[in-house]
Design a protein around this motif. Structure first.
Motif, PDB file in Angstrom:
ATOM      1  N   PRO A 295       1.211  -1.088   0.098  1.00 59.47           N
ATOM      2  CA  PRO A 295       0.082   0.085   0.182  1.00 59.47           C
ATOM      3  C   PRO A 295       0.966   1.403   0.201  1.00 59.47           C
ATOM      4  N   ALA A 296       0.302   2.094  -0.140  1.00 59.47           N
ATOM      5  CA  ALA A 296       1.089   3.278  -0.824  1.00 59.47           C
ATOM      6  C   ALA A 296       1.787   4.156   0.298  1.00 59.47           C
ATOM      7  N   ALA A 297       1.077   3.690   1.532  1.00 60.68           N
ATOM      8  CA  ALA A 297       1.285   4.670   2.710  1.00 60.68           C
ATOM      9  C   ALA A 297       2.587   3.970   3.035  1.00 60.68           C
ATOM     10  N   GLU A 298       2.076   2.752   2.862  1.00 61.85           N
ATOM     11  CA  GLU A 298       3.348   2.057   3.773  1.00 61.85           C
ATOM     12  C   GLU A 298       5.205   2.261   2.974  1.00 61.85           C
ATOM     13  N   ALA A 299       4.522   1.612   1.561  1.00 59.04           N
ATOM     14  CA  ALA A 299       5.557   2.026   0.864  1.00 59.04           C
ATOM     15  C   ALA A 299       6.817   3.014   0.927  1.00 59.04           C
ATOM     16  N   SER A 300       5.550   3.823   1.207  1.00 58.20           N
ATOM     17  CA  SER A 300       6.529   5.508   1.790  1.00 58.20           C
ATOM     18  C   SER A 300       7.122   5.226   2.818  1.00 58.20           C
ATOM     19  N   LYS A 301       6.662   4.571   3.746  1.00 61.23           N
ATOM     20  CA  LYS A 301       7.008   4.676   5.124  1.00 61.23           C
ATOM     21  C   LYS A 301       8.343   3.919   5.129  1.00 61.23           C
ATOM     22  N   LYS A 302       8.837   3.347   4.643  1.00 56.42           N
ATOM     23  CA  LYS A 302       9.232   1.763   4.149  1.00 56.42           C
ATOM     24  C   LYS A 302      10.574   2.870   3.120  1.00 56.42           C
ATOM     25  N   ALA A 303      10.132   3.922   2.208  1.00 51.45           N
ATOM     26  CA  ALA A 303      11.468   4.408   1.997  1.00 51.45           C
ATOM     27  C   ALA A 303      12.187   4.888   2.115  1.00 51.45           C
ATOM     28  N   ALA A 304      11.792   5.908   2.817  1.00 52.37           N
ATOM     29  CA  ALA A 304      12.087   6.808   4.326  1.00 52.37           C
ATOM     30  C   ALA A 304      12.895   6.017   4.703  1.00 52.37           C
ATOM     31  N   ALA A 305      12.487   5.130   5.270  1.00 52.27           N
ATOM     32  CA  ALA A 305      13.539   3.984   6.143  1.00 52.27           C
ATOM     33  C   ALA A 305      15.037   3.780   5.085  1.00 52.27           C
ATOM     34  N   ILE A 306      14.499   3.507   4.619  1.00 53.74           N
ATOM     35  CA  ILE A 306      15.510   2.509   3.265  1.00 53.74           C
ATOM     36  C   ILE A 306      16.133   3.825   3.132  1.00 53.74           C
ATOM     37  N   TYR A 307      16.248   5.523   2.515  1.00 53.37           N
ATOM     38  CA  TYR A 307      17.595   6.438   2.660  1.00 53.37           C
ATOM     39  C   TYR A 307      17.600   6.549   3.347  1.00 53.37           C
ATOM     40  N   GLU A 308      17.497   6.466   5.212  1.00 51.77           N
ATOM     41  CA  GLU A 308      18.441   7.076   5.816  1.00 51.77           C
ATOM     42  C   GLU A 308      18.653   6.040   6.134  1.00 51.77           C
ATOM     43  N   LEU A 309      18.785   4.127   6.130  1.00 53.45           N
ATOM     44  CA  LEU A 309      19.776   3.676   6.084  1.00 53.45           C
ATOM     45  C   LEU A 309      21.220   3.898   5.158  1.00 53.45           C
ATOM     46  N   GLU A 310      20.469   4.096   4.126  1.00 52.33           N
ATOM     47  CA  GLU A 310      21.588   4.479   3.385  1.00 52.33           C
ATOM     48  C   GLU A 310      21.683   5.385   3.348  1.00 52.33           C
ATOM     49  N   HIS A 311      21.676   6.576   3.931  1.00 52.57           N
ATOM     50  CA  HIS A 311      22.753   8.074   4.420  1.00 52.57           C
ATOM     51  C   HIS A 311      23.729   7.517   5.863  1.00 52.57           C
ATOM     52  N   LYS A 312      22.793   7.185   6.614  1.00 55.70           N
ATOM     53  CA  LYS A 312      23.997   6.907   7.265  1.00 55.70           C
ATOM     54  C   LYS A 312      24.967   5.965   6.743  1.00 55.70           C
ATOM     55  N   PHE A 313      24.887   4.426   5.871  1.00 50.61           N
ATOM     56  CA  PHE A 313      26.531   3.916   5.486  1.00 50.61           C
ATOM     57  C   PHE A 313      27.109   5.167   4.076  1.00 50.61           C
TER      58      PHE A 313
ATOM     59  N   ALA B  72      20.026  -0.848  13.877  1.00 50.45           N
ATOM     60  CA  ALA B  72      19.313  -0.742  12.528  1.00 50.45           C
ATOM     61  C   ALA B  72      18.330  -1.977  12.903  1.00 50.45           C
ATOM     62  N   ASP B  73      17.012  -1.412  12.700  1.00 49.80           N
ATOM     63  CA  ASP B  73      16.112  -2.820  13.309  1.00 49.80           C
ATOM     64  C   ASP B  73      15.844  -3.727  11.893  1.00 49.80           C
ATOM     65  N   ILE B  74      15.931  -4.970  12.462  1.00 53.12           N
ATOM     66  CA  ILE B  74      15.736  -6.030  11.261  1.00 53.12           C
ATOM     67  C   ILE B  74      14.354  -5.721   9.925  1.00 53.12           C
ATOM     68  N   ALA B  75      13.386  -5.584  10.962  1.00 48.43           N
ATOM     69  CA  ALA B  75      11.967  -4.561   9.462  1.00 48.43           C
ATOM     70  C   ALA B  75      13.057  -3.648   7.894  1.00 48.43           C
ATOM     71  N   THR B  76      13.416  -2.738   9.052  1.00 48.15           N
ATOM     72  CA  THR B  76      14.161  -2.093   8.502  1.00 48.15           C
ATOM     73  C   THR B  76      15.396  -2.594   7.044  1.00 48.15           C
ATOM     74  N   LEU B  77      15.868  -2.955   8.305  1.00 51.42           N
ATOM     75  CA  LEU B  77      17.061  -3.940   7.011  1.00 51.42           C
ATOM     76  C   LEU B  77      16.261  -5.222   5.894  1.00 51.42           C
ATOM     77  N   ARG B  78      15.407  -5.631   6.389  1.00 49.94           N
ATOM     78  CA  ARG B  78      14.368  -6.576   5.496  1.00 49.94           C
ATOM     79  C   ARG B  78      14.127  -6.125   3.768  1.00 49.94           C
ATOM     80  N   ASP B  79      13.495  -4.277   4.640  1.00 43.56           N
ATOM     81  CA  ASP B  79      12.911  -4.285   3.518  1.00 43.56           C
ATOM     82  C   ASP B  79      14.530  -2.989   2.539  1.00 43.56           C
ATOM     83  N   TRP B  80      15.483  -3.306   3.278  1.00 40.49           N
ATOM     84  CA  TRP B  80      16.833  -2.298   1.913  1.00 40.49           C
ATOM     85  C   TRP B  80      16.363  -3.714   1.118  1.00 40.49           C
TER      86      TRP B  80
END
Length: 677
Positions: free
Chosen positions: A215-233, A300-308
């Motif tokens: 779903p769109a709202a969930e997809a946007s939330k995942k995208a934000a978390a993935i971007y923040e993870l990559e920003h830290k990388f 990082a939380d495992i959910a974010t790593l899974r989404d990445w």
């Protein structure tokens, strides 16, 4: 990899024809596009414009290209020829079970868009389910190691290479990864291009999830978390300048060092999944980056790593998924990052995919049809002449001590040129290609190549191996092998024409050959001794004198501004710029020697020296889209092609050849012209 290439090849390296007038130039009998010149331009103000201004005015970058020039124009020809070879294989002419049959089946499967569309996400369902089931950081580490078998996503990437300080042995060389934008600067530097790319990247991530049914709202939330993870990388990534330093990038770790120096990842599990469980020694190119990224993963939380990992799995598979994924992936990678309006036709992408999966199987057929023994013999002779010219230059250097000079000449004498094609071909008999299974074929091909490279560990160095296919329009220098390599496909006009005036060939392919030879003596290549070992073999005085010259190169090229506010990074491009200047210098010497003391003829009013430099300018006629040019300036060790003819301003012979005077834009006083080699 410390291999140094003549030109950067974008991931979308398939090219359409430009406008007719530019694509079919009027070639003079002596092998030069005289009609493409603009003689109203003073050579001393704009040498590229003088030699190719009319051509460039007519040239339009095709809609499916981020840039276009002589390299890409020649790749068009190679692409068409490769397509014919593949189609012949696909038509059933190749024997059952042969490499040709595999090439044909792979290509036909790739082109079958209807079958790909009908399968939807089924080909990667098992991969996505496996990621969704990851319940621990240890399981995530195993998934990262396993993904490497298909050259999939990981913050910790590696390849098998020679140990640079023990070049008779293979060793895994690790380097940083994990980010989806072209470079750390895209995350960390606040210029408008990068800020725009960040926002579009987040939207792209969200759309990829939406296409996968999130779903769109969930997809946007995942995208934000993935971007923040990559920003830290990105925050802990090394710069491109530091990463190209051979000394800084050589860091030998044992397996136990990873847990001690980069805690936060289950390294034992990672290595086992990657097939490296029995390997004890590794090279880590950016150690502080590995320390930092492991720490990021630990926090990082495992959910974010899974989404990445889910996003990366979708993205890597996108070219072989239904059209919606293909289009979305291109909209970001092609249009946003490179400015390319239109995706390539499917057949071109198919040829590219076949070359990636079964490149030498195609290459063997390509050489048999398109590379004559006569062309190879002439190219061999040119390489010998260029090496001889370089030897004379080293022998006559005023700034280098006799001790280092002797070793440098010994290094040159040990060179192994490779011309046209390998002496032995990769055996693809163990690679299974299944008709109609486009995604599976690509995945199996990646695993085949991974295993082929992994099997090198513990074995003698294969000095006959090639790192490019014969149908590749490029060239490279490999310092640990002490070799220069020129695939068959670059040995064609405008670079090389057996019927052209020698001045044109020496200015074209001669400068290419000289470029690769002198790469072994650029700021990084010079660090490798005559055996290919990374070692201190120069005297301290020589190193100090050499640094004076390299600082001049950094300053000269760092003043160029291809885009408003965006200059060439003189430190990043230092090695390529040294090779351009020195390679052109050596090619000129070889050309003059080829005359045997006789004056060069005047052809159509042009002297031999003029034709030599015009031949050089001709190969660098190129245009870029702004987004691609911005990306190249940030990430590529090559100065943009349309700025590379500026190397001529460092050669004394160029000035009288074109009556270049003080006050003209390219004029340099004699004491500011750079003569390293």
């Amino acid at each position: 990899m410390k291999t140094i290439f003549l030109c950067a090849v974008a991931t979308t390296a398939l090219f359409a024809a430009p406008a007719l007038a530019a694509d079919k130039p009027e070639i003079a009998p002596w092998g030069f596009d005289a009609a493409g010149m603009d003689r109203s331009i003073a050579p001393g103000d704009d040498f590229l414009g003088y030699g190719g201004g009319a051509y460039l005015r007519q040239l339009e970058i095709p809609a499916d290209r981020s840039n276009y020039g002589m390299f890409t124009r020649l790749r068009d020809l190679s692409q068409e020829r490769t397509r014919e070879i593949i189609q012949a294989a696909a038509s059933g002419h190749a024997g059952k079970g042969s490499a040709g049959q595999k090439v044909g089946d792979y290509y036909a499967s790739y082109l079958d868009e209807a079958a790909i569309e009908a399968k939807g996400l089924n080909p990667i369902k098992a991969d996505l389910d496996a990621v969704a089931a990851l319940g621990s950081k240890s399981a995530f580490a195993a998934a990262l190691g396993d993904a490497l078998r298909s050259y999939g996503p990981s913050p910790f990437l590696y390849y098998i290479n020679q140990d640079e300080k023990a070049p008779d042995h293979y060793i895994p060389v690790f380097y940083q990864g994990g980010i989806g934008l072209p470079d750390r600067d895209y995350y960390l530097v606040d210029n408008p291009t990068y800020v725009d790319a960040r926002e579009k990247y987040k939207a792209h991530i969200a759309r990829m999830f939406s296409l996968a049914g999130v779903p769109a709202a969930e997809a946007s939330k995942k995208a934000a978390a993935i971007y923040e993870l990559e920003h830290k990388f990105a925050e802990v990534h090394w710069t491109v300048v530091d990463s190209r330093d051979s000394d800084k990038a050589y860091n030998k770790w044992t397996k136990s060092d990873f847990a001690a120096k980069a805690p936060g990842l289950d390294w034992s599990t990672f290595f086992a999944a990657a097939g490296l469980g029995n390997q004890n020694e590794f090279i880590v190119s950016q150690p502080s980056s590995f320390t930092g990224m492991a720490k990021v993963i630990a926090g990082a939380d495992i959910a974010t790593l899974r989404d990445w990992l889910t996003f990366k799995t979708l993205k890597d598979a996108a070219p072989l998924l239904p059209k919606a994924f293909v289009d979305e992936n291109f909209a970001f990678e092609g249009t946003t990052l490179s400015g390319t309006p239109q995706i390539q036709p499917r057949w071109k992408r198919g040829v590219d995919s076949v070359n990636s999966a079964l490149g030498e199987a195609v290459g063997e057929l390509y050489v048999a049809k398109h590379f004559t023994p006569e062309a190879k013999a002439q190219a061999d002779e040119l390489v010998r002449n260029l090496i001889a010219a370089m030897d004379v230059r080293i022998a006559n250097l005023a700034w280098m001590t006799p001790e280092t000079k002797t070793k440098a000449r010994a290094k040159l004498a040990s060179f192994k040129p490779k011309i046209g094609y390998p002496v032995k071909w990769i055996d693809y008999s163990a690679l299974e290609i299944v008709p109609g299974d486009a995604f599976g074929n690509a995945k199996r091909a990646a695993a085949f190549e991974y295993d082929r490279n992994l099997a090198k560990l513990g074995k003698p160095i294969d000095r006959d191996e090639w790192l490019m296919t014969p149908q590749t329009v490029n060239a490279y220098a490999n310092p640990t092998m002490n070799e220069v390599v020129f695939p068959a496909a670059i040995l064609q006009p405008p670079f090389f024409d057996p019927n052209a005036d020698p001045a044109i060939n020496y200015g074209g392919i001669g400068a290419v050959i000289g470029h690769e030879i002198t790469h072994h003596f650029d700021d990084q290549g010079r660090k490798y001794d005559p055996t290919g070992k990374l070692a201190d073999w120069w005297t301290p005085e020589d190193v100090k004198r050499f640094k004076v010259y390299t600082d001049q190169v950094v300053a000269q090229y760092g003043a160029y501004e291809p885009l408003p506010g965006a200059r060439v990074n003189g430190e990043l491009t230092l090695g390529e710029n040294i090779a351009d200047i020195a390679g052109l210098t050596v090619a000129y010497d070889a050309y003059r020697k080829s005359l045997g003391g006789k004056p060069a003829p005047v052809l159509d009013g042009f002297t031999g020296d003029q034709r030599f430099f015009l031949g050089y300018s001709q190969i660098w006629r190129q245009k870029y889209r702004d987004a691609q040019l911005q990306q190249q300036l940030a990430t590529d060790p090559h100065t943009p092609g349309n700025w590379r003819p500026t190397a001529v301003r460092n050669l004394d012979a160029w000035y009288p050849a074109f009556d270049v005077k003080p006050g003209q834009k390219l004029y340099l006083p004699e004491d500011r012209r750079i003569h390293i080699w």
